[in-house]
Design an enzyme around this catalytic site. Structure first.
Site, mmCIF file in Angstrom:
data_model
loop_
_atom_site.group_PDB
_atom_site.id
_atom_site.type_symbol
_atom_site.label_atom_id
_atom_site.label_comp_id
_atom_site.label_asym_id
_atom_site.label_seq_id
_atom_site.Cartn_x
_atom_site.Cartn_y
_atom_site.Cartn_z
ATOM 1 N N CYS A 63 0.877 -1.154 -0.050
ATOM 2 C CA CYS A 63 0.196 0.073 0.099
ATOM 3 C C CYS A 63 0.947 1.452 -0.016
ATOM 4 O O CYS A 63 1.352 1.693 1.070
ATOM 5 C CB CYS A 63 -0.921 0.081 1.369
ATOM 6 S SG CYS A 63 -1.926 1.553 1.358
ATOM 7 N N CYS A 123 -0.618 4.061 2.146
ATOM 8 C CA CYS A 123 -0.074 3.898 3.471
ATOM 9 C C CYS A 123 1.410 4.097 3.865
ATOM 10 O O CYS A 123 1.676 4.653 4.904
ATOM 11 C CB CYS A 123 -0.401 2.556 4.038
ATOM 12 S SG CYS A 123 -1.837 1.949 3.338
ATOM 13 N N ASP A 124 2.131 3.655 3.202
ATOM 14 C CA ASP A 124 3.714 3.394 3.594
ATOM 15 C C ASP A 124 4.670 4.199 2.969
ATOM 16 O O ASP A 124 5.746 4.356 2.997
ATOM 17 C CB ASP A 124 3.902 1.898 3.743
ATOM 18 C CG ASP A 124 3.230 0.900 4.409
ATOM 19 O OD1 ASP A 124 2.674 1.540 5.300
ATOM 20 O OD2 ASP A 124 2.974 -0.288 3.761
#
Ligand code: NAP
Length: 309
Positions: free
Chosen positions: A135, A138-139
């Site tokens: 992701c 997200c990261d």
């Protein structure tokens, strides 16, 4: 909760599940959401959702998930924290065996979503969170000014590549073919990004590094020749796998494993509905997931009006 015959049991507490819960409980049905860990599903792992209407400044996925759960519960829905282990979905009374006991329901709404597809190579699980991510939204922030690669050739890979090209010093996009299947709107900005490099006709065959990912070995799909890329991070964006294993053999699935259900969310089994990412659909987004939940309640209502044991 295990001693009740519920009007509606919803399996999965993501946006589709809690939207179905909100609409079903407001329609007057006893409604239970079975959730394994915490609300939100995939959405809860996204820090900034920019395309969910009504939030000018974007919204945190975890916060949105908590709000959806609280809203449904405020209107009477309940949450049961358990893992569903087996479902018997034929007949008027559905049985759900869970880690915390057996539930009974007149209708079941499947809302278990889909998980990222894994590369399926050695050490992938061990290096997950240690240089391997599924992701970018997200990261991506962890890889500011670093060198990363994305694997995949669809819209997710292209979108991730664009996101990462704005954060990272160098971005490789590794695809096993010689062109992307992503929509046109991604291609031009990707070609313009100076830190982007396309790596065509290559698949990842080995992950290198002791405690963290440090390099990947690529194999040319045409010649079989191997090469290496030194990396700080690898983002895998090669599609999703629907969480439908528990209902396989009962509910009709398509060749990719998605539940066959149209806009009515009805499956081949009377009283069983499918909402959100696990259903066949052209676009998997929070907004389409919550729409499914609302639509399902209409057909649950129709089914329950004629329910008899
Ligand atoms: P996808 O469209 O199914 O693409 C998967 C990609 O990964 C393909 O390029 C595929 O290559 C490759 N792939 C599959 N397995 C692989 C493996 N084991 N090793 C290497 N490569 C592999 O998946 P997606 O990009 O996640 O998109 C899923 C759905 O969400 C699509 O409907 C997409 O349009 C939608 N989506 C929309 C947006 C948007 O509209 N903004 C953004 C993201 C996603 P092959 O072609 O060789 O199989």
């Amino acid at each position: 909760m295990t001693n009740t015959l519920w009007d509606v049991v919803i399996v999965g507490g993501g946006p589709a599940g809690y939207s179905a819960a909100l609409y079903c409980t407001r329609a007057g049905f006893s409604t239970l959401v079975v959730e394994m860990l915490s609300a939100g599903g995939q959405m809860a792992t996204t820090s900034a959702i920019e395309n969910y209407p009504g939030f000018v400044k974007s919204v945190d996925g975890f916060e949105l998930a908590m709000n959806m759960q609280q809203q449904a519960e405020k209107h009477g829905a309940q949450t049961f924290y358990a893992q569903v282990e087996k479902m018997e979905l034929n007949g008027p009374i559905k049985q759900l065996e869970t880690s915390e006991g057996t539930l009974q329901a007149k209708t079941v709404i499947l809302a278990t979503g889909a998980d990222p597809r894994m590369l399926g190579i050695d050490r992938e699980q061990a290096l997950r969170g240690r240089g391997i991510s599924y992701c970018a939204t997200c990261d991506g922030g962890f890889y500011r000014n670093k060198t990363v690669a994305i694997v995949g050739g669809g819209n997710s890979a292209a979108e991730d590549a664009l996101t990462l090209s704005k954060l990272c010093s160098k971005v490789y996009l590794v695809h096993r073919r010689d062109k992307l299947s992503a929509t046109q709107s991604y291609l031009l900005p990707l070609q313009k990004a100076e830190n982007m490099e396309f790596v065509w006709n290559k698949k990842v065959v080995e992950l290198g590094g002791e405690n963290r990912l440090e390099r990947i070995t690529l194999e040319d799909t045409l010649t079989g020749e191997q090469s290496q890329l030194e990396l700080d991070g690898l983002f895998v964006a090669i599609g999703r796998v629907p969480n439908t294993q528990l209902v396989a053999g009962q509910v009709e699935l398509d060749p990719q494993g998605y539940v066959v259900a149209d806009e009515t969310t009805r499956t081949n089994l009377p009283g069983v509905f499918a909402v959100g990412d696990l259903r066949q659909k052209p676009l998997r987004q929070v907004v389409t997931a919550v729409a499914d939940g609302a639509v399902a309640s209409k057909f649950v209502e129709e089914y329950l009006a004629h329910w008899e044991n």
